[in-house]
Design an enzyme around this catalytic site. Structure first.
Site, mmCIF file in Angstrom:
data_model
loop_
_atom_site.group_PDB
_atom_site.id
_atom_site.type_symbol
_atom_site.label_atom_id
_atom_site.label_comp_id
_atom_site.label_asym_id
_atom_site.label_seq_id
_atom_site.Cartn_x
_atom_site.Cartn_y
_atom_site.Cartn_z
ATOM 1 N N ASP A 67 36.242 40.371 49.976
ATOM 2 C CA ASP A 67 37.411 40.332 50.178
ATOM 3 C C ASP A 67 37.572 42.152 49.757
ATOM 4 O OD1 ASP A 67 37.353 40.622 47.959
ATOM 5 O OD2 ASP A 67 38.893 39.218 47.781
ATOM 6 N N ASN A 135 45.566 30.556 41.945
ATOM 7 C CA ASN A 135 46.677 29.268 42.525
ATOM 8 C C ASN A 135 45.066 28.756 43.327
ATOM 9 O OD1 ASN A 135 45.744 31.530 44.103
ATOM 10 N ND2 ASN A 135 47.853 32.077 44.764
ATOM 11 N N GLU A 142 44.497 32.833 50.430
ATOM 12 C CA GLU A 142 45.443 32.607 49.373
ATOM 13 C C GLU A 142 46.339 30.621 50.041
ATOM 14 O OE1 GLU A 142 46.382 33.903 46.512
ATOM 15 O OE2 GLU A 142 47.004 35.906 46.663
HETATM 16 C C1 GLP Z 1 40.505 38.433 42.593
HETATM 17 C C2 GLP Z 1 39.992 38.314 43.677
HETATM 18 C C3 GLP Z 1 38.211 36.431 43.656
HETATM 19 C C4 GLP Z 1 38.743 36.481 42.601
HETATM 20 C C5 GLP Z 1 40.356 36.492 41.851
HETATM 21 C C6 GLP Z 1 39.962 35.967 40.288
HETATM 22 O O1 GLP Z 1 42.355 38.328 43.626
HETATM 23 N N1 GLP Z 1 39.909 38.392 45.522
HETATM 24 O O2 GLP Z 1 37.511 37.518 44.878
HETATM 25 O O3 GLP Z 1 38.158 35.025 42.021
HETATM 26 O O4 GLP Z 1 41.014 37.279 41.616
HETATM 27 O O5 GLP Z 1 39.779 36.912 39.235
HETATM 28 P P1 GLP Z 1 39.557 36.839 38.341
HETATM 29 O O6 GLP Z 1 37.911 36.476 37.523
HETATM 30 O O7 GLP Z 1 39.660 38.607 37.568
HETATM 31 O O8 GLP Z 1 40.518 35.683 37.439
#
Ligand code: GLP
Length: 237
Positions: A67, A135, A142
């Protein structure tokens, strides 16, 4: 799902990097799906270290990231392109032309169609690395009424904006939209590696592993994939 419990963030990162390295050694031109966020940083540091020790060669590897934020240029320090360059790509022998991330500045619909087509033209994803949102989001899929099949633009939820705004000086600077692979794109990967760290993810991990399979908790769909490895710290269970 194959579940591996580890005792620390370092052990999680080490095991994840080992698995990725083994896949690259097995198939040098692997199509490797990559993730951003805090969770995979240690994995990328381990991969850089493995590369420096001559244990893994990225010269033929192709990467596709999950993404990107809409509206951020690749040079923006908050963009996922910048994250990937600084955490991994700049430190290994990957051909930059083989690293793919959605372009946050292009027309959203056209860019998503191009990106999905690109993944198809690479022959699909061999191994997809995933983190887990609080979430239940994977990539930027989402909670929703239905699963998105293909790469698509999304409106970020308030929960994600709050969680990710810690990386921005001001919550107002955080983009409200993103481009993400669809749940369908992710589920078509041959193999999936989910890494989970931090007690704050306990409920999300529980729902992922054993909750009902439903689009308002996107990661639950991973229960239907035939080859998922989950590496998580013991205190997240
Ligand atoms: C972001 C990314 C996800 C990732 C998530 C969790 O929103 N788009 O791909 O898995 O955050 O992030 P973290 O590893 O910082 O908790």
């Amino acid at each position: 799902m194959k579940i591996i419990r580890v005792n620390s963030y370092e052990e999680m990162s080490r095991k994840a990097a080992d698995l990725i390295g083994e896949e690259i050694n097995r198939k040098p031109d692997l199509v490797l799906g990559l993730a951003t966020g805090s969770t995979p940083k240690g994995t990328y540091a381990q991969l850089v270290s493995d590369y420096e020790k001559g244990k893994v060669d990225f010269s033929l590897v192709r990467t596709v990231n999950l993404d990107e934020y809409a509206g951020l240029s690749p040079e923006s320090p908050h963009s996922y392109r910048y994250f990937m360059n600084t955490q991994l790509f700049d430190h290994i022998n990957i051909d930059p032309a083989n690293t793919h991330i959605p372009d946050g500045l292009s027309d959203e619909e056209e860019e998503c169609a191009r990106y999905e087509q690109l993944i198809t033209s690479l022959g699909g994803i061999d191994l997809q690395l995933l983190g887990l949102g609080h979430n239940g989001h994977i990539g930027f899929n989402e909670p929703a009424d239905e699963y998105a099949r293909y790469t698509h633009p999304v409106e970020l939820t308030e929960s994600t904006i709050q969680a990710n705004s810690r990386l921005f000086e001001n919550v107002r600077d955080m983009p409200r939209r993103a481009l993400t692979m669809g749940v369908g794109t992710i589920m078509q990967a041959e193999r999936i590696l989910l890494i989970v760290s931090g007690e704050g993810k306990r409920e999300a991990l529980k729902q992922t592993l054993s909750g009902p399979i439903r689009p308002d908790f996107p990661a639950s769909v991973l229960q239907l994939h035939r080859d998922v490895t989950v590496i998580a710290e013991a205190d997240v269970f």
